[in-house]
Design an enzyme around this catalytic site. Structure first.
Site, PDB file in Angstrom:
ATOM      1  N   GLN B 347       8.862  -8.870   3.777  1.00 27.97           N
ATOM      2  CA  GLN B 347       8.873  -8.456   5.170  1.00 27.97           C
ATOM      3  C   GLN B 347       8.516  -9.698   5.973  1.00 27.97           C
ATOM      4  O   GLN B 347       7.575 -10.396   5.617  1.00 27.97           O
ATOM      5  CB  GLN B 347       7.840  -7.344   5.404  1.00 27.97           C
ATOM      6  N   SER B 514       2.076  -7.968   4.347  1.00 29.84           N
ATOM      7  CA  SER B 514       2.709  -6.667   4.180  1.00 29.84           C
ATOM      8  C   SER B 514       2.748  -6.332   2.702  1.00 29.84           C
ATOM      9  O   SER B 514       2.815  -7.229   1.860  1.00 29.84           O
ATOM     10  CB  SER B 514       4.143  -6.730   4.722  1.00 29.84           C
ATOM     11  N   THR B 515       2.729  -5.038   2.387  1.00 31.66           N
ATOM     12  CA  THR B 515       2.914  -4.604   1.003  1.00 31.66           C
ATOM     13  C   THR B 515       4.304  -3.992   0.841  1.00 31.66           C
ATOM     14  O   THR B 515       4.515  -3.078   0.069  1.00 31.66           O
ATOM     15  CB  THR B 515       1.774  -3.645   0.583  1.00 31.66           C
ATOM     16  N   HIS B 516       5.244  -4.501   1.626  1.00 27.59           N
ATOM     17  CA  HIS B 516       6.616  -4.022   1.539  1.00 27.59           C
ATOM     18  C   HIS B 516       7.435  -4.961   0.655  1.00 27.59           C
ATOM     19  O   HIS B 516       8.341  -5.633   1.113  1.00 27.59           O
ATOM     20  CB  HIS B 516       7.216  -3.888   2.938  1.00 27.59           C
ATOM     21  N   ASN B 517       7.066  -4.990  -0.611  1.00 25.93           N
ATOM     22  CA  ASN B 517       7.795  -5.790  -1.595  1.00 25.93           C
ATOM     23  C   ASN B 517       9.012  -4.970  -2.012  1.00 25.93           C
ATOM     24  O   ASN B 517       8.864  -3.829  -2.436  1.00 25.93           O
ATOM     25  CB  ASN B 517       6.924  -6.056  -2.818  1.00 25.93           C
TER      26      ASN B 517
END
Lengths: 240, 587
Positions: B347, B514-517
């Site tokens: 992200q 972000s932890t939107h891997n």
């Protein structure tokens, strides 16, 4: 230093001390003076010389002012003492398998030391440096303390295998943590760091306030240690 | 010697949102389902209760709810010519662990993707021609469309009780919502959250500049709500301890609040926590899974035979499990062969600190996880890129999720990092500073990928996942453009100081973004560029389904959870109506 500015400074210092004391007295929450703080030392990890260095260093990182305590009065050294004595200090919250190699700045912390080892090793090197000049960091005038801390921050110094900027960043991080964390961890004494900025702490019920835009909200901050008295959920309904 | 257990119909690896919903659907169909969760069991009561849950040091700073990094870390490098080293603590992103997974510690920001995102390559090339794409970019279509997923988005929104106002109801633009959203078939189940002061100031300024502000859709409930599973959520009290924390109020939608109580009552389901899956086992042909091997907390190894394996262990862990199990060919970036690990994306976050001055009392600690006023005008492809020389965009959000002071104590540029001036600046700006959050697209690129690390191992002796990632130039140009636009809004708000700070490279693991891997096991129509078919079914081992953000071929501006929910129900439907009747490849 000429006589003039010096006596001015002394007068200013006295004046601010008076202000500090009178404010504190009025507020009924005197920032602990260093002398009485000694009695409350936690003494779990730090030795005497480490404590002396840290007390002087955190006092420059977050100094006391006319109204609000600094990191030293807030108990940040106790916070560091307790953290280093526990799982975090012991490296039990880090992946610690080798090989240890120097990485790029984007790869983060790569030293083999636990946080406690990093603190101990670095402070030992710093104290040895000053001892070799028959000095002690905590005895330096404020400007010299700041200059030395700045040189640590720049990374100019090797602290027996620890780059000094790594140690400095680590020290600053823990100072801010101890200053602003819940008092249950040993710092933020009397919640004064929270009062300074107006953070209500663990208190957390704003349903009827959030859309009252621009109000000045004053409330005694809540520590976790104050218990669940203010409100707590029962079993709720989601578990039905 | 591993002990072989009695065969079950389905084994689920990881019991978060994906695992618990799929398990619930299949157990309700009469199948025997075992859920293997590596972390502990935990529930709203007593585990998330106040005041102990409001502990910034424990949960935010020491990452109390996250994957145990001492046992399972990941390694990282910016480029495949570098040597990857372990991330020795979590900073840039926060993979969860334990029952409920990341669904416990998320903020609840609940976005649908746009129609054109599911046909991204086709759409971009049609609108702008191929020349707009830098040569290293690898965007692609999903192989499933928005129209197909819409009913499943709807179902997930009603499960969570998402709060918002429709902006596009079956093609009709509605006042008060996001006019730029993809068409939805019905109104949100609950009204939007209360607007914060910073959001109200932003709304006014953004409107004056001709943009379309609205309240961010949220999975923090705004009223008592009983979902279709019969579970009831309470209204959010805006406590300011949402992301990185469990919710004490039954207000944040999590597996614990919206699905697990129903699943746990079904005798067809058995939950086994503290069960670390080591690999998915294959038969001698390598084309069929026979079950999984796992180790319990006492170090005993078990083999759990199953006819169907569902891999739902978070994007990064899903990809690692495929690699550890030898399912699918690993991707290799120099030859561009193989698929597993390909198209890893992230992200592109940036922030605009907006210092409003001491007379503006924002009280930013009064916050829900998904609080915020937002514009969608610069997301993905909502604006014309013809003359801009990049693709993608960001939503621009103003609001706060918290003002916890170890994490949040903004100071203007030029302030020293410590000392009296720092302290004064913290005090002066703490309650008077809004930080815009720009959540930006991450374009997949040839050199960004996941594989197994050759050196570092986990506590079970297995190779760690290796992440190779840097921001594509395209995304840096995108961030510069949209961040400047956001700064104009901040100045329109009358801010004293605006810090225009677009994302620049290199990507660093040392600060939270972000932890939107996403990506690594992507969905698609072509097995040479995807790991799973349009039903999240492995091309190589058809009785393995992989459902996670690892399926996304590139990452959107929008938070990924709602789209994951749509894929979960879409996959559940394909399993129930097609696969179970005739097990085998669905495509």
């Amino acid at each position: 230093m000429s006589d003039g500015p010096s006596s001015n400074s002394r007068r200013n210092f006295l004046r601010s001390s008076l202000v500090l004391i009178s404010t504190a007295t009025l507020a009924g929450e005197a920032p602990a003076l260093l002398g009485s703080a000694r009695a409350e030392e936690t003494r779990r990890f730090l030795n005497e010389s480490e404590r002396r260095f840290l007390l002087a260093a955190v006092d420059r990182l977050i100094p006391a002012d006319e109204r609000w305590p600094g990191a030293a009065e807030a108990g940040v050294v106790n916070y560091i003492d307790l953290q280093m004595a526990g799982a975090w200090g012991g490296g039990e919250m880090l992946y610690r398998h080798g090989p240890f190699r120097k990485g790029t700045p984007t790869q983060g912390y790569q030293l083999e030391y636990t946080p406690a080892e990093l603190f101990r090793r670095s402070i030992l090197a710093i104290n040895a440096h000053f001892a070799s000049q028959a000095k002690s960091f905590d005895q330096l005038p404020s400007e010299e303390k700041d200059a030395y801390l700045s040189s640590l921050e720049k990374g100019d110094i090797d602290l027996d295998g620890v780059p000094s900027n790594t140690f400095f960043d680590f020290l600053l991080q823990h100072t801010v943590e101890g200053f602003f964390s819940d008092p249950i961890y040993g710092g933020n004494k009397n919640k004064l760091a929270w009062k300074m900025i107006g953070f209500p702490g663990a208190y957390a019920d704003y349903h009827d306030l959030i859309d009252k835009h621009g109000v000045e909200f004053h409330r005694e901050p809540l520590s976790i240690a104050d218990g669940p008295g203010y409100h707590s959920m029962n079993s709720g309904t989601g578990g039905k | 010697m591993p002990q072989t257990l009695k065969e079950v119909d389905v084994v689920v690896i990881g019991v978060g949102f994906a695992g618990s919903i799929l398990a619930k659907e299949l157990a309700a169909s009469g199948l025997k389902v075992v859920g293997l969760e590596r972390g502990h069991s935990r529930h709203s009561v007593p585990d998330f209760q106040a005041p102990a849950i409001h502990d910034e040091l424990k949960y935010s700073i020491r990452k109390g709810m996250m994957q145990d990094v001492t046992r399972e870390a990941m390694t990282f490098r910016n480029h495949y010519r570098e040597v990857a080293l372990p991330m020795r603590q979590w900073e840039a992103f926060l993979p969860g662990t334990g029952l409920g997974g990341c669904g416990v510690h998320w903020n609840g920001q609940s976005w649908r993707y746009h129609e054109e995102e599911f046909i991204y390559k086709t759409h971009i090339e049609q609108r702008y021609g191929k020349k707009i794409l830098d040569p290293d970019l690898r965007i692609q279509d999903w192989g499933v469309t928005y129209q197909e997923l819409e009913p499943y988005y709807d179902r997930f929104e009603y499960l969570l009780g998402v709060c918002g106002k429709a902006g596009n109801l079956n093609g009709k633009i509605e006042a008060g919502g996001n006019p730029l959203e993809a068409p939805r078939s019905r109104e949100y189940p609950n009204p939007p959250m209360k607007e914060q002061y910073s959001g109200a100031l932003f709304r006014k300024a953004a409107s004056e500049l001709g943009y379309h502000p609205f309240l961010q859709p949220s999975a923090n409930s705004t009223r008592p709500y009983t979902n279709p599973e019969g579970l009831t959520l309470n209204p959010c009290v805006y406590c300011g301890f949402c992301e990185r924390y469990g919710c004490e109020h039954f207000a944040k939608a999590s597996p614990q609040t919206v699905i697990l109580p129903v699943l746990m009552k079904n005798p067809n389901f058995e939950l086994r926590t503290e069960s670390q899956v080591l690999r998915i086992n294959l038969d001698s042909t390598g084309k069929k899974a026979t079950g999984v091997s796992y180790m319990d907390a006492h170090g005993r190894e078990f083999e759990q035979p199953a006819s169907l394996v569902l891999l739902t262990a978070f994007a990064l862990n899903d990809v690692r499990m495929l690699l550890l199990s030898g399912i699918g060919k690993p991707y290799e970036p120099t030859t561009e062969t193989g698929v597993v690990g390909r198209n890893y994306a992230y992200q592109t976050q940036s922030y605009v600190p907006t210092f409003l001055g001491e007379d503006v009392h924002l009280n930013s600690y009064m916050a829900g996880g998904a609080s915020g006023t937002v514009i969608d005008d610069f997301s993905v492809d909502n604006f014309d890129h013809s003359s801009l020389g990049f693709i993608g965009g960001c939503y621009v959000l103003c609001g706060s999720t918290n003002a916890r002071p170890v994490e949040f104590h903004p100071t203007p540029p030029g302030t020293p990092r410590w000392g009296r001036k720092w302290k004064d600046a913290v005090r002066q700006h703490y309650n008077h500073t809004a930080i815009f959050n720009l959540s930006g697209t991450s374009t997949s690129m040839r050199g960004n990928y996941l594989d197994l690390d050759p050196t570092y191992r986990d506590a079970w002796g297995l190779p760690l996942l290796r992440i190779t990632f840097d921001f594509p130039d395209n995304d840096v140009r995108m961030s510069r453009f949209v961040t400047h636009k956001a700064s104009e809004i901040a100045r329109q708000m009358g801010a004293k100081i605006v810090v225009d700070s677009p994302r620049t490279g290199p990507f660093t693991t040392t600060s939270y973004q972000s932890t939107h891997n996403t990506g690594g096991a992507v969905i698609g129509a072509d097995p040479s560029t995807s790991v799973v078919n349009r039903y999240c079914q492995s091309w190589d081992v058809p009785n393995v389904f992989v459902v996670g953000a690892c399926n996304y071929p590139q990452n959107s501006s929008y938070n990924p959870t709602l789209t994951l929910g749509a894929l979960i129900y879409w996959t559940a439907d394909a399993l129930k109506t097609r696969y179970l009747k005739r097990p085998g490849p669905l495509v």
